[in-house]
Design an enzyme around this catalytic site. Structure first.
Site, short mmCIF file in Angstrom:
data_model
loop_
_atom_site.label_atom_id
_atom_site.label_comp_id
_atom_site.label_asym_id
_atom_site.label_seq_id
_atom_site.Cartn_x
_atom_site.Cartn_y
_atom_site.Cartn_z
N GLU A 212 78.95 59.88 15.56
CA GLU A 212 79.73 59.32 16.66
C GLU A 212 78.89 59.16 17.93
O GLU A 212 79.36 58.64 18.92
CB GLU A 212 81.00 60.15 16.93
N CYS B 7 64.09 65.12 11.32
CA CYS B 7 64.09 66.25 10.38
C CYS B 7 62.71 66.43 9.76
O CYS B 7 62.47 67.42 9.09
CB CYS B 7 65.15 66.08 9.31
N GLU C 101 65.83 75.43 14.44
CA GLU C 101 65.45 74.03 14.61
C GLU C 101 65.88 73.59 16.01
O GLU C 101 67.08 73.58 16.31
CB GLU C 101 66.15 73.18 13.55
#
Lengths: 498, 498, 498, 498
Positions: B177, B282, B384
């Site tokens: 979104e 990633c 992360e």
């Protein structure tokens, strides 16, 4: 306006300095269309030299980039489909829709070649021994040659060119001298697609060029499609010169109609398969084997009506489109007519005689011809006529039909029409033919499968396009690797001691 | 002018009747760009219904024809590359050239999917027993769902969509979104490429939509890319509902610099891999493991200079182009800043502090940040960050570096920089990571290979795209066939008795 | 006790009625061991007839059952390993452990062939068009012939036999007349393993038999391993007769020692690769290319010491075992001696002269021989000596070493010793050689990969064993099928109306 | 003499310290045979620990060596076939020939696993970019668990074990507690074959053990075969714990008899498929769908006669051998009897009532039972009975038969009996079932293909054995490599400067 069809060397149209030409005719009206140059052996060797040089950089271009040239080539073929098909019809004679169909089948090989990054993968084995790995690389063979026939001036070259180029080879096309113009259009579109100059070349010519290419030490691979005697000679000569060769020859494709077949479906299928492109296809059905007299009688009756009703005439410029065009040349027309006479002389029943046809056009026309009661000792049964002549042979049972096919010299294609799973499966397993149709009259394998016959229809172990095509156009290199120990530890210590 | 990003259902943009919206910002300037609708569970289920119906005909469309939709889709993506990249930059913030790069990697999966007729081949065994054959068909699974992250609004959807569609499935995309606009452009281009209505659909939304899709009985397969906690939850819930799921999660990718490495090459590689797309990848390198203090000292010195010189600013409309854009949102920017503070608090050496940056633009910027002396117990090492924060860890030797990586929770990507074949080979074999670079900082597999990590970076046995992708989006059906005898003989006799 | 080595036809030892014999010697002591019969062309053709008949049922035997014959054959080879190895040593001369090693490599191909049900799978495409399927069957080619060399009387036949038989072919082996006894033991064990009579046959003989087999119309495929001139002649003649042929020829395998190599490892590797089996291996290293004089000086010094210390003598019955046995025959011994003299005459530096050796045994011994300063114009560099003669060539740099190899006529194997990943990778990509070792001196591919060289070391596109072997021994048949509709409905109604 | 079935841990039989046991019965006579220990969660976790440690060395063992353990395992299974089959019959009840058949199908997976060096190959791409290569390694996942059902105490474990071990994993088997003895014999033979201790382990137990294994962090993969509710629970729980899971559940396999079928062939096929192993097979035919009343009447009449004539009794020690043995347990026998009563109650026509049987033996026998006029709303149609109960459903036409199957919850196997190619092809394409027989009643894929159903008969994307099995038991690692330049030149120069 007369055309002069020349060579395409190193990215440009180049006129041959040879003084030899061959005439080009429009078979639909017999008019002289121009000439194709017959290049010299020296010119062929010069093309090899060009191709050899250009191949080095092309091989170093990652397969992903080579594939993108193929993607663009596909788009260009689609954009220029109508023009290309018109060129085919003009020189070969086949009707426009059939020429478009030819192009589509060639295009599918281009689509297949777009997948070359995947198709070129080698095998990787970790730990074939402790800390020893082994892997294979499929590298291009170098300079490839394609020698192609008149009957598919676009499709057959496209069986070879996209796969060969995508694998990282350079390519020299020697097209048929009967319909060479399409070759230059392919060359132009490849260049437009971004293929570097010299990677694809066209040399027009005849036996002199062929012999030169078969002898050139820098030619690594030769693909040929044509008649069996020539295929055999090319395989033999190319092999003797140390090249890898795939040589596809003639055919006499039988279609078996079983008593339980869908007779209407079978009849329609035979009409297209026997008379399409005037029978000038290596996958044309030239023999219908009816199993049992009842099936034969019905089949012949149904065929007779349809053959007589065939619309024969020029392949371009008429509406509705004709179903069948002329033969490719006057000598070939005469040869087909002689075959028909031989059939009559040897006792076959001539049901429809295509020699009588009057299309109103002055071209090389022979009408659809139908023989009944053809037997295995007749010339029209044993030889490839390459014309619109269908022989019906009456087999006493399924086994008889199967034996007829297996005993024939050729082994390209065949088909059986039946509803019975057992019959189809037995036929598919036991028939000594490379391409088999079950209720499919012309079982040409898709581009992602491979085209090739058995027996004297092919020489060489690898078929055309599909995985076999990739294997043919690549050399395998197998690496076995291990590494001396010591650096992992010492390197770390050493620098601090410096 | 404010945008309203809606759904794409059955070939058309359809506004959600849900009253819930989420704001869309331009991260380069913090301006409100508009809203994305957050659809209801009912709307998600309605999309499934549409996709289910449309899939039937699409499955029956031969793979060759499905591939041609992909060929056209590729061409359209190329034609609209600039517009699509601009849309990416506007909502995500990454610089234009990076957005184009993202598109290219996605496009390569479309190219791969063009080969679907070859990729879908099953296996055929003649005579598994006497006159018994066995063969497999790879058929589509039905309705597939993709739930994709904000960081690659085009590439990650294109990891899934082309393969799924080419296999004959229909597809529902639930984009992030934060940058949903590109999804509608993909939908529009697919339609323009000839994809039948209903085969591809987009449902904007949040957890409500995701849950509905995970529970819908007619959804057969779910592909997810995002953070590990969500990946795990989706894998668990989707699996509990009997679906096949591939869920890709977080990463903490280490790059090992050996003492024998090409230091300049390694430094340049790290710069791009750590700070490109502001670290929101990633496969970004977030940890550099220097083996030995000498290597570490040199590396940190070289990096410091380059990090300080990074051109940070808006991704569009400036020349020369910036090297790094803003983070995707204000909350995320704040979170990254907090991580930096935590690093300082826990004792890491902050060599370059990106919090100080002043780009002159009001967007969500954090500058390139470099830590030295990071240790395995620190938060900035274990979590992360998804921002432009690089941690240098000093390993005492190669073995230490290897253990660090293998003990980390994540297993997505890693790289080693060395000249030594033995070191590279040992690392590649023993590292517990799915994607390994040898002197390649971001070893994202090509489209014709497969993307996927190990450990808690992936859930499910099959990776994304490549052969694994095809396997994920297909169901195997194995047929074993033999035929009763009798017809081959009897059928011939019977008709004559009628 | 004198042996008489005869044929094996249709499951039994059959004496040739030909009156021609060749003497068999034990090369370790020069004693006459007996005779091998040299069969007539008629006997060869009779064997083809037997093989043709037996093949029909064997082809119809499901691959799973054929594989089980291979499983038993493997067990029998293991049970009889010592006896078989002794037979090899007795006639060929190689030491016992080396003979066992040869057997193991052959055995691995039998293991590979046990997987034939998987390896023979064709491809199956559902819906190449709507309701049209296409699939391929890989069927045996028929009668295969193997013509094998003296240097691996068990391994080379086992490169061919298991794959060919497992694919459903029958096989005729024409072994070397220098060490033919092992061929009969293979035949006996295959029979014991359950292979039906006539499927495997052995015909002893010379050119007369070879020519007959190359001309026999019912021979479909010929595999040959031997010298390049014969390989070329066999490829040419077999191809001219329409057969598929793979013909492997000579070699001159270079091993490059880079300055950064692990010198001790390289030296040890070279010792085994150059002098093992007295150099009578097509993958023996006969040229060591030292890059730079420093590397060369060290290498020659290290080799000299080891070559002088080689234990040379009979391969059987001594303890500790010798490292190197005799050459295969007296004429071959003399030829190798002449090559050494030619090397001296043409200016190479003879570092160790194997002609001086006195093993105390009366056999055909030449000791390990080492040349330094060999150059590319010398006979000992250009020709395959097939003896324990190693030439050291000094290259000025890596590029020079690479060019030497690429310009040599042969392209079988090569190796590079280095620690540097870049050097190894560049070498592996660019060297024009089929089998490449990275710190592996004899990079023979495993049975599940394929053996084959490049350039004039092979003729024909397909390598031996591995997937290529399966492809070579099979013919592709592609079926395209669709079915007429009507029965699904009508059949149901019809029976009730009867 | 009472047996006590214990665990097999680290190469030895180890008694559980748990105090919980389950009784073991001989179903052919109802006698108590002994006990199986029900291990504790701690023991299960200890086995995981053992397996984890042993896996490290096993993974490092080259695939070729791992394959050789499988080769020996195959030979040992053959040598001990009779003993193993007797063990199966004693605990499960099935007749001896059927137990031998079960073993053979398991053995074939061992044969398949012997090809692991070939099957484990990764993909190698040269030049994915210029001088950048990419390749994949298929590495073991670690510790695997198999949870297997009572109905195939040898075959189902052998679907998993050989592939998992050959891929380099260690394995823990949790067999059914109804017939656990065979598991220990498998363990013993694997050890004898050379499998290192700890690589294969057996833990006897019930839900406690299963739950412990599903929660153990070091278990990477779980394969399950059993009923659908348990399969679903295991898939859900294992997946929630981050494991890869393949869980195979229940079945209700329909066999369609078309009006054109070979009725005698179909009847015989149904007899074996419905009543073999007393219907306790996940591929048993439990529903015969007769298309049209005429076919139905004939089929029921033919079946009735044969069912009444079935020889039912103990599976061991009688001659001639019985065709059907007892059910596995008394509770299961009672449950099957209740199903029969429910069928009667719900209005199905009970043609043959197996409850009446008197075998003279005191075991858990239910005779062959045949229902006619079964409809889709009945319990005996919808649930898996797992007993010798066949329901005949009358379909009004082909389409009706197809819909019945596609609407059923399960999707394991199905078959159609017809002579018509079109009917078979349409059925094979459109039926929503994973394993399809054409005139083959139990279409279990061969070991080199893969076993797996559709719909609620399987959870997880990968099937068992074949290529899918290899994929399930491996993790993909993709390496992308390039090398820094410089050494090729500098190394040569540097050493001379030292």
């Amino acid at each position: 306006m007369s055309v002069l069809v020349s060579n395409f060397i190193n990215g440009e149209i180049v006129e041959s300095s040879s003084q030899r030409n061959a005439d080009l005719f429009n078979p639909a009206n017999g008019e002289l269309r121009g000439q194709v140059q017959l290049s010299s052996a020296e010119e062929a060797l010069a093309a090899v030299e060009v191709a050899k040089k250009a191949q080095v950089d092309w091989q170093a271009t990652p397969p992903l980039q080579r594939a993108r040239v193929m993607f663009r080539f596909k788009a260009l073929l689609e954009d220029n489909a109508d023009e290309l098909a018109t060129l085919i019809s003009t020189e070969h004679g086949k009707v426009h829709s059939d020429a478009l169909g030819e192009l589509t089948r060639g295009l599918e090989v281009v689509e297949f070649a777009c997948g070359i990054p995947h198709l070129l993968k080698g095998e990787h084995s970790l730990n074939v021994g402790r800390e020893i790995d082994s892997y294979s690389m499929m590298q291009p063979v170098g300079v490839c040659v394609g020698i192609t026939p008149f009957n598919f001036p676009v499709m057959v070259p496209l069986w070879m060119i996209p796969v060969s180029l995508a694998c990282g080879n350079s390519f020299i096309l020697k097209p048929s001298e009967k319909d060479p113009s399409a070759s230059l259009m392919l060359a132009k579109l490849l260049k437009e697609a971004g293929l570097p100059d010299g990677v694809f070349n066209v040399v027009q010519g005849d036996k002199e060029v062929v012999d030169a290419l078969l002898e050139a030490p820098d030619v690594a691979a030769v693909s040929f499609v044509g008649s069996t005697p020539i295929a055999e000679a090319i395989y033999s000569k190319g092999s003797a010169n140390g090249k890898r060769v795939q040589a596809l020859g003639g055919a006499k494709n039988h279609l078996v109609v079983m008593p339980d077949a869908d007779l209407e479906g079978a009849t329609n299928a035979i009409m297209g398969a026997a008379y399409g492109a005037a029978g000038e296809r290596c996958m044309a059905i030239s023999v219908a084997v009816a199993v049992g007299d009842e099936a034969a009688d019905k089949l012949v009756a149904a065929l007779k009506e349809k053959v007589q009703a065939l619309r024969v005439g020029p392949g371009l410029g008429v509406s509705p489109e004709n179903e069948m065009g002329p033969l490719v040349s006057e000598p070939h027309m005469n040869k087909v007519r002689e075959y028909i006479q031989t059939g009559v002389d040897q006792g076959a029943t001539l049901v429809v005689d295509g020699r009588d046809i009057d299309t109103g056009a002055p071209g090389y026309f022979v009408g659809g011809t139908l023989f009944d009661n053809v037997t295995a000792d007749m010339t029209i049964y044993n030889e490839e006529i390459f014309g619109p002549v269908l022989s019906v042979v009456r087999a006493k049972d399924y086994q008889h039909a199967l034996e007829l096919i297996n005993e024939h010299e050729f082994g390209n294609g065949t088909a059986i029409f039946t509803r019975d799973g057992d019959t189809a499966r037995d036929f598919a397993e036991k028939v000594e033919i490379g391409m088999v149709g079950v209720n499919v009259p012309i079982p040409v394998p898709m581009a992602f499968h491979s085209f090739g016959g058995w027996k004297r229809s092919i020489f060489g172990p690898l078929n055309v396009h599909g995985n076999d095509g990739v294997r043919f156009y690549t050399r395998m290199k197998t690496v076995t690797a291990r590494w001396p120990k010591g650096q992992r530890e010492s390197e770390f210590v050493m620098p601090t001691m410096k």
